[in-house]
Motif scaffolding. Sequence first.
Motif, short mmCIF file in Angstrom:
data_model
loop_
_atom_site.label_atom_id
_atom_site.label_comp_id
_atom_site.label_asym_id
_atom_site.label_seq_id
_atom_site.Cartn_x
_atom_site.Cartn_y
_atom_site.Cartn_z
N LEU A 19 18.65 -6.33 8.94
CA LEU A 19 17.33 -6.93 9.12
C LEU A 19 16.51 -6.13 10.13
N ALA A 20 17.15 -5.66 11.19
CA ALA A 20 16.44 -4.85 12.18
C ALA A 20 15.88 -3.58 11.53
N CYS A 21 16.67 -2.92 10.69
CA CYS A 21 16.19 -1.71 9.99
C CYS A 21 14.98 -2.04 9.11
N GLY A 22 15.06 -3.14 8.39
CA GLY A 22 13.95 -3.53 7.52
C GLY A 22 12.70 -3.86 8.30
N TRP A 27 7.33 -2.52 10.41
CA TRP A 27 6.47 -2.35 11.57
C TRP A 27 5.86 -0.94 11.61
N ARG A 28 6.71 0.05 11.37
CA ARG A 28 6.25 1.44 11.48
C ARG A 28 5.35 1.87 10.33
N ALA A 37 15.03 6.84 5.70
CA ALA A 37 16.28 6.60 6.43
C ALA A 37 16.45 5.12 6.77
N LEU A 38 15.39 4.51 7.30
CA LEU A 38 15.48 3.09 7.63
C LEU A 38 15.65 2.24 6.38
N PRO A 167 3.81 5.95 1.93
CA PRO A 167 2.66 5.40 2.63
C PRO A 167 2.87 5.32 4.13
N GLY A 168 1.77 5.31 4.85
CA GLY A 168 1.82 5.13 6.29
C GLY A 168 1.60 3.66 6.62
N ARG A 169 1.08 3.41 7.77
CA ARG A 169 0.88 2.05 8.25
C ARG A 169 -0.22 1.36 7.46
N ILE A 170 0.00 0.08 7.15
CA ILE A 170 -0.99 -0.71 6.43
C ILE A 170 -2.11 -1.09 7.39
N ALA A 171 -3.33 -0.85 6.96
CA ALA A 171 -4.49 -1.14 7.83
C ALA A 171 -4.93 -2.58 7.67
#
Length: 171
Positions: A19-22, A27-28, A37-38, A167-171
């Motif tokens: 769950l921490a990996c997810g 978050w990232r 990797a995550l 994709p990067g971070r969701i805006a």
Amino acid sequence: MLGLTQLGFVHTLISIAALACGLVSLWRTGVIRVRSALGFSYVIGTTLSCLTGFGIFQHGGVGKPHVLGIVTLLVLAVAAYAARGSFGRAGRYIEVVALSLTVFFHFIPGLTETGTRFPIGDPVFANADAPALKAIVGVLFLVFLAGAVLQVRYLHRQAEAGAGALPGRIA
């Protein structure tokens, strides 16, 4: 150990790590992808969590948690299949939403088991059918749905811009 068997303790550690990996991936980047990797660690950890969960029978045999484990494994398989490009252009949407759904699935037994055990002697919920617990799970499902909509919209914008794969971070 708070009523946990050795297998239950190992299962809990694996589940928390997965769950921490997810959650870190969400978050990232705003998404979980099998090929990151995550994301890969999340999929492996969640798979192990399901498999170890099948050996836990604290509440009188095979029950709802075991069914949830089977459903989770099926959803993970769909996500992995989608990550291979097997669903065409829809694959990346299916992968991301399916993996987010499995994060929601993690919270169901996590909240249930924690809330029916803690605080020791006076747990928050009397049992797995407590109305407050069901309400919390319902709210988390709405959070999942809102997040899934945001993820799909983001992926769609990325596709339109031609940016594509990761994709990067969701805006």
